[in-house]
Design an enzyme around this catalytic site. Structure first.
Site, PDB file in Angstrom:
ATOM      1  N   HIS A 126      -3.624  14.157 -10.691  1.00 10.97           N
ATOM      2  CA  HIS A 126      -3.755  12.735 -11.005  1.00 10.97           C
ATOM      3  C   HIS A 126      -2.685  12.193 -11.948  1.00 10.97           C
ATOM      4  CE1 HIS A 126      -7.340  11.496  -8.787  1.00 10.97           C
ATOM      5  NE2 HIS A 126      -7.688  12.786  -8.872  1.00 10.97           N
ATOM      6  N   ASP A 158      -0.722   8.875 -11.245  1.00 11.53           N
ATOM      7  CA  ASP A 158      -0.648   7.751 -12.185  1.00 11.53           C
ATOM      8  C   ASP A 158       0.805   7.368 -12.465  1.00 11.53           C
ATOM      9  OD1 ASP A 158      -3.347   7.737 -12.266  1.00 11.53           O
ATOM     10  OD2 ASP A 158      -3.549   8.564 -14.303  1.00 11.53           O
ATOM     11  N   GLU A 163      -4.343   2.190  -4.883  1.00 14.27           N
ATOM     12  CA  GLU A 163      -2.890   2.231  -4.684  1.00 14.27           C
ATOM     13  C   GLU A 163      -2.394   0.966  -3.997  1.00 14.27           C
ATOM     14  OE1 GLU A 163      -5.146   4.025  -3.049  1.00 14.27           O
ATOM     15  OE2 GLU A 163      -4.489   4.534  -1.017  1.00 14.27           O
ATOM     16  N   ASN A 174      -2.015  12.616  -5.249  1.00 11.29           N
ATOM     17  CA  ASN A 174      -3.051  13.033  -6.206  1.00 11.29           C
ATOM     18  C   ASN A 174      -3.542  14.440  -5.888  1.00 11.29           C
ATOM     19  OD1 ASN A 174      -3.330  10.967  -8.070  1.00 11.29           O
ATOM     20  ND2 ASN A 174      -4.667   9.756  -6.744  1.00 11.29           N
ATOM     21  N   ASP A 226       0.854  -1.172   0.000  1.00 13.49           N
ATOM     22  CA  ASP A 226       0.000   0.000   0.000  1.00 13.49           C
ATOM     23  C   ASP A 226       0.900   1.236   0.000  1.00 13.49           C
ATOM     24  OD1 ASP A 226      -3.161   0.691   0.876  1.00 13.49           O
ATOM     25  OD2 ASP A 226      -1.651   2.237   1.309  1.00 13.49           O
TER      26      ASP A 226
END
Ligand SMILES: [Mg+2]
Lengths: 320, 108
Positions: free
Chosen positions: A195, A199, A225, A190, A182
């Site tokens: 974003h 990404d 994630e 983000n 995680d």
């Protein structure tokens, strides 16, 4: 389906199995298909053909209908009936005057037919079309199991493989470990950098996992994630070792979009080196709890347990 | 053999002019004497299954090497042998001779 994330079908060299009782036909096809980008495998009877199909899983089978002993219809029937080679496309080679044969062959699962004696152009074109179709089917099957953003396997694939790996462990007592990852404080990346930056982090991390794991491991994007790595034939000590390396390498990466902000990951590992009676769900739940301990402990760390005893394990001391 | 003297004209492969094929056809034609010998042996010793198999293979390959008439004659013999009720291969004499005749005239 092929279990290879890097399976590139574009310039794949195909193998085609020819099952025909006449050596002269094999020689003829060998010569006539020399320019095609294919490897020809040859079987002079149905039994041998079935064995080769199962063992070498060729991309396509050219099957003579008219053979002594076991004819092409019987071969088709056996092939489609529970053989591991059942989804290999079959083009039937049939005599000139037997339209009824073709109908039966299609009913039995053939994808196409070529009439003997072969017209070279026709044979080539039909062969290419069938190979193209089988590539597409492979690709679609693969895409349904691949995460679009990262190129790792997706959750559906994880669920399939995880259940299979567990039953493999139950049956043969082979070691098995799984890791859940995680990314720490991912939401704030983000929120702060947008974003596209988020990404990019997911993609870089996916690349890192892929690079660090073995070919037999199964790296997945588990959700948002969260990532998962199934490690067959791997005891938890060795799994922790691998995960520690992934964690360290991620922490050391620099990020062009946010040089001031490092990315770290928390990891939970659980595994065993013997056969254990734990359900797939329970095993994952325990791994998730282990991941939570890494989070609780201050993030950017790996916690690993033996899934049966629940005891913590340390990384094996093997060299990288 | 009787049939050899009947009609001396040769049967040329449809692929005689195909540079990709001529070596292959020559090799195929070169193996005919041996095939004829095997068939004659099977015929004379009344080995029906063996003769069916040999005829079947010629049927499957003949056209591919540019000899559709070979496929035709071999198919007729195979068919006859399949449907034959008696045990004596002499019944298939006409079909057998016709096939042998074609085999003997093949040319690359
Ligand atoms: Mg055949």
């Amino acid at each position: 389906m092929k279990q290879d994330l890097n399976n590139d079908t574009d310039d794949k060299r195909h193998s085609v199995l020819v099952i025909d009782d006449s050596e002269d036909v094999h020689r003829l096809l060998q010569a006539r298909l020399r320019q095609e980008n294919i490897d020809l495998l040859a079987a002079l009877d149905g039994r041998t053909g079935l064995a080769i199909a199962e063992q070498d899983s060729p991309s396509l089978i050219l099957l003579d209908l008219d053979m002594p002993d076991m004819d092409g219809f019987e071969v088709l029937r056996e092939l489609k009936d529970g053989s591991s080679a059942h989804d290999i496309p079959v083009i039937v080679l049939s005599g000139l005057h037997s339209p009824a044969d073709k109908v039966v062959a299609f009913d039995l699962g053939a994808v196409d037919y070529v009439t003997k004696p072969f017209d070279l152009m026709e044979l080539r074109v039909r062969l290419r079309a069938a190979l193209r179709m089988s590539d597409l089917v492979d690709m679609l099957a693969r895409l349904a199991h691949v995460d679009g953003l990262t190129g790792l396997w997706n959750r559906a694939h994880f669920d399939d493989r995880w259940a299979a790996c567990i039953s493999e462990n139950n049956r043969h007592g082979r070691p098995l470990s799984v890791a859940l990852f995680d990314l720490d404080h991912f939401k704030s990346i983000n929120d702060t950098y947008g974003h596209p930056a988020g990404d990019a982090v997911l993609q870089s991390f996916a690349k890192l996992i892929k690079r660090e794991c073995r070919a037999s491991d199964i790296p997945c994007r588990y959700g948002g994630e969260e990532f998962a790595l199934i490690m067959p034939d791997t005891a938890p000590e060795d799994a922790k070792f691998v995960c520690d390396r992934i964690r360290t390498e991620l922490a050391a990466l620099s990020w062009p979009a946010h040089p001031e902000r490092k990315i770290t990951v928390s990891i939970g590992v659980s595994g065993t080196d013997k056969s254990v009676a734990v359900t797939p769900e329970q095993w994952l739940e325990d791994t998730d709890k282990t991941l939570y301990r890494s989070k609780k402990g201050g993030r950017d760390q790996v916690t690993a347990i033996d899934v049966e005893s629940g005891n913590m394990v340390e990384a094996s001391a093997k060299a990288a | 053999m009787e049939s050899n003297t009947g009609n001396p004209e040769l049967i040329m492969s449809e692929f005689a002019d195909d540079p990709d094929m001529c070596d292959l056809v020559r090799e195929y034609v070169g193996m005919m004497p041996r095939r004829m010998e095997q068939m004659t042996d099977a015929f004379e010793h009344n080995r029906r299954e063996q003769l069916i198999r040999l005829a079947h293979q010629l049927k499957g390959s003949g056209g591919g090497y540019g000899f559709p008439i070979l496929t035709d004659k071999a198919g007729k013999l195979e068919h006859f042998l399949h449907d034959m009720t008696g045990d004596d291969l002499a019944e298939a004499d006409a079909e057998f001779r016709a096939l042998l005749d074609v085999c003997s005239k093949l040319a690359a």
